[in-house]
Scaffold this motif. Structure first.
Motif, PDB file in Angstrom:
ATOM      1  N   PRO A  36       0.809  -1.228   0.000  1.00  0.00           N
ATOM      2  CA  PRO A  36       0.000   0.000   0.000  1.00  0.00           C
ATOM      3  C   PRO A  36       0.838   1.272   0.000  1.00  0.00           C
ATOM      4  O   PRO A  36       0.366   2.319  -0.442  1.00  0.00           O
ATOM      5  CB  PRO A  36      -0.814  -0.127   1.299  1.00  0.00           C
ATOM      6  CG  PRO A  36      -0.890  -1.588   1.567  1.00  0.00           C
ATOM      7  CD  PRO A  36       0.443  -2.114   1.121  1.00  0.00           C
ATOM      8  N   THR A  50      -1.991  -4.784  -2.481  1.00  0.00           N
ATOM      9  CA  THR A  50      -2.889  -3.877  -1.765  1.00  0.00           C
ATOM     10  C   THR A  50      -4.308  -4.422  -1.726  1.00  0.00           C
ATOM     11  O   THR A  50      -4.972  -4.399  -0.680  1.00  0.00           O
ATOM     12  CB  THR A  50      -2.880  -2.492  -2.438  1.00  0.00           C
ATOM     13  OG1 THR A  50      -1.539  -1.995  -2.477  1.00  0.00           O
ATOM     14  CG2 THR A  50      -3.752  -1.513  -1.679  1.00  0.00           C
ATOM     15  N   ILE A 100      -3.283  -3.802   9.758  1.00  0.00           N
ATOM     16  CA  ILE A 100      -3.972  -3.550   8.499  1.00  0.00           C
ATOM     17  C   ILE A 100      -5.332  -4.237   8.468  1.00  0.00           C
ATOM     18  O   ILE A 100      -6.351  -3.629   8.134  1.00  0.00           O
ATOM     19  CB  ILE A 100      -3.115  -4.020   7.309  1.00  0.00           C
ATOM     20  CG1 ILE A 100      -1.841  -3.172   7.208  1.00  0.00           C
ATOM     21  CG2 ILE A 100      -3.901  -3.939   6.001  1.00  0.00           C
ATOM     22  CD1 ILE A 100      -0.857  -3.652   6.165  1.00  0.00           C
ATOM     23  N   LYS A 342      -6.734   3.233  -1.174  1.00  0.00           N
ATOM     24  CA  LYS A 342      -5.550   3.053  -2.014  1.00  0.00           C
ATOM     25  C   LYS A 342      -5.895   2.824  -3.485  1.00  0.00           C
ATOM     26  O   LYS A 342      -5.073   2.323  -4.249  1.00  0.00           O
ATOM     27  CB  LYS A 342      -4.722   1.872  -1.486  1.00  0.00           C
ATOM     28  CG  LYS A 342      -4.250   2.026  -0.048  1.00  0.00           C
ATOM     29  CD  LYS A 342      -3.350   3.245   0.132  1.00  0.00           C
ATOM     30  CE  LYS A 342      -2.871   3.384   1.555  1.00  0.00           C
ATOM     31  NZ  LYS A 342      -1.964   4.556   1.720  1.00  0.00           N
ATOM     32  N   TYR A 372      -6.511   0.852   3.554  1.00  0.00           N
ATOM     33  CA  TYR A 372      -5.708  -0.217   2.952  1.00  0.00           C
ATOM     34  C   TYR A 372      -6.507  -1.028   1.918  1.00  0.00           C
ATOM     35  O   TYR A 372      -6.295  -2.226   1.765  1.00  0.00           O
ATOM     36  CB  TYR A 372      -5.166  -1.153   4.038  1.00  0.00           C
ATOM     37  CG  TYR A 372      -4.317  -0.457   5.060  1.00  0.00           C
ATOM     38  CD1 TYR A 372      -3.009  -0.109   4.784  1.00  0.00           C
ATOM     39  CD2 TYR A 372      -4.836  -0.109   6.309  1.00  0.00           C
ATOM     40  CE1 TYR A 372      -2.226   0.561   5.720  1.00  0.00           C
ATOM     41  CE2 TYR A 372      -4.064   0.556   7.252  1.00  0.00           C
ATOM     42  CZ  TYR A 372      -2.763   0.888   6.951  1.00  0.00           C
ATOM     43  OH  TYR A 372      -1.985   1.543   7.867  1.00  0.00           O
TER      44      TYR A 372
END
Length: 405
Positions: A36, A50, A100, A342, A372
């Motif tokens: 990311p 990602t 995350i 992202k 994320y």
């Protein structure tokens, strides 16, 4: 003696295999965790890494736990500098993956998050989900288009709220069946769901003025037939993703404008829905065209040019006609936009700027950003991103009084 030596060597070999496996797992997880940070480069690996967090984030946390165990168990038999490095990497991988995945999981709303979080470990079937009905309606110029209808699992005395879904695919690909798993999920919880087809663009056939009319016809037709499926024609919600999100927002917002309603040559003026939900929508097509990166064969420059029949410089009137800001007004229905933090195919900055502009123009607009996460983060049935996305949508519709019961 030889037997003992052989056993010792085997034991050491197994420990080295376990240790190296733990080190390898840690490095893979860390590579995914770092992806990311590099988003926007257009790299296939960075995009894949990602996007993976919203799909297999819980699995990566589990793998990190395994890596920690493997490196700790073998530490006494491995040289200290290497052992301590591996242990450090495994713990960093565990902390990173937990952070995350937890960040994405925190977006789940509702009393119980709708589903047991542990269900995200178990893959959901991606086989096509058959609708309860396959209907046909007439779009622009009277062509026959498909509509898939998913009826509530059980009917109550009250008519069910109705969702009309518009698929994505850069206006050049996709089909109504793409959302079958989600459609069935919502139907099982009491909604009537209608997934509509629209004419796709090609290099020879720009549909910037046809696809909007197709979905306008779809909404007018849906309202006309909602009661037949147990639906309430006064509780209409339009949902779309990506390019379908553009069509959904433009349809809903233009339907609220007296001076520029969404027209259908067959069924007349499209009704104003009670709400619109758009995931990572192309509501700022100029920004997407100029800044979007290709992903899995979808190129923002190519699909935009196919849709409007050329470049934005060649057709400034057409790019303006598909820009959602053209239809923003205080009369627009409540709008929920789901942003992927992202996203670099439909860059989140462009989405955010357009959403903020719409809010300034009086649109009752709510934004939800998923950390994320990349374009299509909620596309895999039963995944963490999919569960989180559905929970946000359900919570939003419940607050508007547009949920079953």
């Amino acid at each position: 003696m030889r037997r003992k030596d052989g056993f010792f060597r085997l034991k050491m070999s197994l420990k080295w295999i376990a240790f190296l496996s733990g080190l390898f797992i840690s490095m893979i997880v860390l590579a995914f965790a770092g992806s990311p940070l590099l988003i926007g480069t257009g790299s296939d690996f960075v995009q894949l890494g990602t996007k993976s967090w919203s799909i297999i984030g819980p699995h990566l946390v589990l793998f990190s736990c395994v890596a920690v165990v493997l490196t700790l168990v073998c530490v006494k038999k491995i040289k200290r500098p290497l052992a301590y490095t591996a242990i450090g990497l495994s713990f960093i991988a565990l902390i990173s993956s937990t952070w995350i995945t937890g960040s994405i999981g925190k977006t789940i709303e509702g009393d119980d998050g709708l589903e047991n979080p542990f269900t995200t470990f178990v893959p959901t079937s991606t086989k096509p989900i058959e609708p309860d009905r396959t209907e046909m309606y007439q779009g622009a110029d009277g062509q026959e288009l498909e509509a898939l209808v998913y009826e509530p699992a059980t009917r109550t005395e009250e008519d069910a709220p109705v969702m009309m879904y518009i698929h994505g695919g850069g206006w050049i690909s996709g089909e109504p069946a793409n959302w079958g798993s989600n459609a069935r999920w919502y139907a099982e919880r009491g909604w009537v769901v209608v997934s509509v087809e629209y004419e796709l663009a090609t290099e020879e056939n720009a549909t910037w003025n046809k696809a909007p009319e197709d979905v306008a016809c779809g909404l007018a037709w849906t309202k006309k037939n909602a009661s037949e499926w147990g639906g309430d024609e006064e509780q209409l919600v339009v949902i779309g993703e990506s390019s379908g999100g553009n069509l959904a927002v433009n349809l809903a917002w233009s339907a609220a404008l007296d001076e520029e309603p969404s027209e259908c040559a067959i069924y007349g003026t499209a009704p104003e829905p009670q709400a619109v939900v758009a995931s990572y929508p192309v509501i700022n097509p100029s920004y997407t065209y100029e800044n979007g990166n290709e992903m899995q064969g979808l190129n923002p420059q190519e699909f935009t040019e196919a849709y409007i029949g050329g470049t934005p410089n060649e057709h400034p009137d057409r790019i303006a006609a598909i820009d959602s800001s053209e239809y923003a007004s205080p009369s627009a229905p409540p709008t929920l936009i789901l942003e992927a933090e992202k996203d670099d195919i439909v860059p989140v900055k462009g989405v955010s700027e357009a959403a903020e502009e719409a809010q300034e123009q009086g649109v009752d607009l709510t934004r939800k950003t998923f950390p994320y996460s990349h374009h299509g983060f909620d596309s895999y049935p039963g995944s963490l991103g999919n569960v989180a996305s559905k929970s946000v949508v359900v919570n939003y519709l419940e607050n508007l009084g547009l949920s079953p019961g």
